[in-house]
Design an enzyme around this catalytic site. Structure first.
Site: not given
Lengths: 270, 406
Positions: A49, A60
């Protein structure tokens, strides 16, 4: 069959689990990403990824935020990330690559231009953190026409009805977010994840990858036991941050981190 | 291009997915989807609940002090030498700005939903203060996220929030301003989604926020319709409001969207000038993109990275704007313009010296444009400027620009 599907089917037939590392493209420097991707494969990764850096990565935590800042400082645009994958494909045609990021850079590039370039570069799947299937009307057919697997997130808060609906929009695998929180933020409750992932398996035939909170061989094995693959992100990105000035030490550190996870996952098959 | 907006058209927006034409929507990570859908469902139910509405109206009257006056600025009108200039005095609300209209509404929602912990983002600190205020009153735990640049610029409001019992989190990521505060508030919400209510301060964010914030702020325009007819003898010819995220503007405009004769002007922060690139005017100089849960006009670079913004006013220092404004721009119903920092400061000084009303630097943008616009209009026409907040919080900034230490 897509490259992602092929890899996951082959692993399943061997009773093995996928090891899926996440790194932010362009971190610590765009020139180092392709070598880093090869190092991840050499350390036993099945799928990569690759994070597309964004100025405002809302889902995040600080570790990946800082990685985005480092990558953006060196001008890591979406176009450049796609070029990295194209270069990676010159010597690796086996390992699936999933781009993971936020919608706006794709929108700015133009969805069709992006889909064409991604397919041309040999990208296999697209995971857009802030694009739920409800808003994916425009991109879904573009991806489908180019055999790009749309990968969507499932969360602990996702209802059964949505799990079914999201799975219908997905191909390749679904990504189960193991915690309520941003990346790298909390330790996982393995029993709770096991219960929930088993339930997801009842609702979809797609492979289930689990990410958020996997830091070491122990958590990888615990989560691998109940899922089809484990996604390892913040702990890798944190390692990159610590060794950003020394590529050789960095590759060694990543290998030291991933090798025990690979072994722990493979020990589940025996 | 301009279209006649019928009541039916307006009622149909946003649609069931939160879209205003091509804008709005719900672009968030999956963890938040269930909460947003629950909030939407509960809000649509409570919107029709007489008890909820009665509580909201009573709070606006007895706690906020509504209706806010409509004031005829006679000397300012003479100064501009054109249309009659009237001021909608949101600066006279409890806590000193329009922000409290929305925080009262959302805090009531939080209470009806049984949430005990509230988070908010703030730029200038007005929304943070308004949130801390209602949390104090309702006994809710309050956390405010504020960019560290803004914490420095708006130390008075930071202290006010602390006095009110809120925890202020100084945000160090990104550009350290409002957009980063919103990022961190979203991150907190993802981690605490079960017990936390996120009070968004403007008409941006994922559906249903642009809808519910607009509904709560529309009290401004509803009052104004009645006041204008009663006091000026007619509906206004032009409405002028500043636009950062755009909540005071949409609150003022919304009840007039169907009135073709009423011209709408949203004033963005032109900073050092649009050509300089140092501004916060996405509607004037940006392009559509996706940020903070909705599609709208954004300031971004060619690669889709969000651009840094500049404005003398912290409350307008935001690279996006509410999706309903983006739609109103595209259909040509509202006009979006900008004034520079310098023009806004001039507006501040004029209103202060000529009318004895010190506006917030945000509202001073509307004042500055309103003066220019009035001069081009006839003397029998009515122009209303939304004085969305008072300027006390900006005294340090003004003094600093004047080279004075206080």
């Amino acid at each position: 069959m897509s490259r992602i599907e092929g890899v996951l089917k082959a692993l399943k037939s061997q009773g093995r689990k996928a090891l899926i590392p996440f790194v932010t493209a362009g971190d610590p420097h765009p020139d180092e990403t392709v070598a880093l991707m090869h190092a991840l494969v050499a350390a036993g990764s099945d799928i990569i990824e690759l994070g597309v850096p964004f100025s405002d990565p809302m889902a995040d935590g600080p570790v990946i935020q800082l990685a985005c800042e480092r990558a953006l400082k060196h001008g890591t645009s979406l176009r450049r990330v796609i070029a990295m994958v194209k270069e990676f494909r010159e010597t690796d045609t086996e390992t699936p690559v999933v781009l993971m990021g936020y919608l706006n850079p794709m929108e700015a590039m133009g969805y069709e231009t992006f889909a064409d370039a991604a397919a041309d570069a040999g990208i296999d799947g697209i995971l857009t953190v802030d694009l739920p299937p409800e808003e994916a009307d425009e991109v879904a057919p573009l991806f489908a026409a180019r055999n790009l697997d749309p990968i969507f997130l499932l969360a602990p808060t996702t209802t059964d009805e949505r799990i079914r609906a999201i799975s219908e929009h997905s191909s390749g695998y679904v990504y189960y977010v193991s915690i309520k929180g941003v990346t790298g933020s909390a330790s996982i409750d393995v029993d709770e994840v096991a219960r929930k992932v088993a339930h997801v398996h009842e609702l979809t035939a797609l492979p289930v990858g689990v990410g958020f909170g996997i830091r070491d061989a122990e958590t990888a094995a615990a989560v691998g036991r109940v899922s089809d693959g484990v996604i390892v992100g913040s702990v890798l990105v944190d390692t990159i941050a610590r060794h950003q000035t020394d590529p050789k030490a960095l590759h060694q550190a990543l290998t030291d981190l991933l090798n025990p996870m690979r072994k722990a996952l493979d020990s589940l098959a025996q | 291009m301009s279209v006649k907006l019928t009541e039916d058209m307006l009622k149909a927006l946003p649609d069931s997915r939160g879209h205003f034409g091509a804008f709005g929507g719900r672009f968030v990570s999956e963890t938040l989807m269930d909460s947003l859908m629950t909030l939407e469902r509960e809000y649509l139910r409570l919107k029709e609940d007489p008890e909820f509405q009665a509580t909201f109206d009573k709070d606006l009257a007895d706690y906020v002090g509504r209706p806010s006056p409509l004031y005829f600025a006679e000397r300012l009108t003479r100064e501009a030498g054109g249309a009659q200039i009237w001021l909608k005095r949101e600066d006279l609300n409890h806590t000193g700005a329009h922000k409290v209209n929305n925080t009262i509404g959302q805090a009531l929602l939080a209470s009806f939903l049984g949430k005990k912990r509230v988070i908010a983002e703030t730029g200038a600190g007005q929304h943070g203060v308004a949130t801390a205020t209602v949390c104090a009153r309702l006994g809710l735990e309050c956390h405010v996220f504020m960019g560290s640049e803004d914490v420095k610029r708006q130390s008075l409001n930071v202290y006010r929030m602390k006095l009110l019992g809120a925890t202020v989190h100084s945000v160090e990521s990104g550009t350290k301003t409002l957009k980063d505060a919103m990022n961190d508030a979203m991150r907190d919400w993802v981690a605490n989604v079960d017990d936390t209510f996120y009070i968004i301060g403007t008409v941006a964010g994922p559906h249903p926020y642009p809808l519910l914030v607009r509904d709560f702020q529309s009290v401004i325009g509803r009052e104004l319709r009645e006041q204008s007819v009663a006091q000026a003898g007619r509906l206004p010819d032009a409405l002028v409001a500043c636009v950062g995220g755009g909540s005071n503007a949409i609150g003022m405009f919304y009840p007039f969207l169907g009135d073709e004769s009423v011209q709408l002007y949203g004033v963005e922060a032109g900073g050092l000038g649009i050509d300089s690139g140092q501004h916060a005017a996405p509607l004037c100089a940006g392009r559509p993109g996706v940020l903070h849960g909705n599609r709208t006009y954004l300031m971004e670079d060619e690669n889709g990275q969000i651009a840094g913004t500049h404005s003398v006013s912290a409350g307008l220092d935001y690279p996006g704007v509410g999706p309903e404004h983006a739609w109103l721009k595209d259909i040509g119903r509202a006009n979006y313009v900008s004034v520079t920092d310098e023009e806004a400061l001039d507006g501040f000084r004029k209103l202060t010296r000529i009318e004895g009303i010190m506006p917030a630097l945000e509202s001073a943008h509307a004042v500055a444009y309103g003066l220019k616009l009035a001069a081009t209009m006839d003397k029998d026409q009515v122009l209303v400027i939304n004085v969305s907040g008072r300027g006390d919080k900006d005294i340090h900034t003004i003094a600093q620009l004047d080279g004075i230490e206080i």
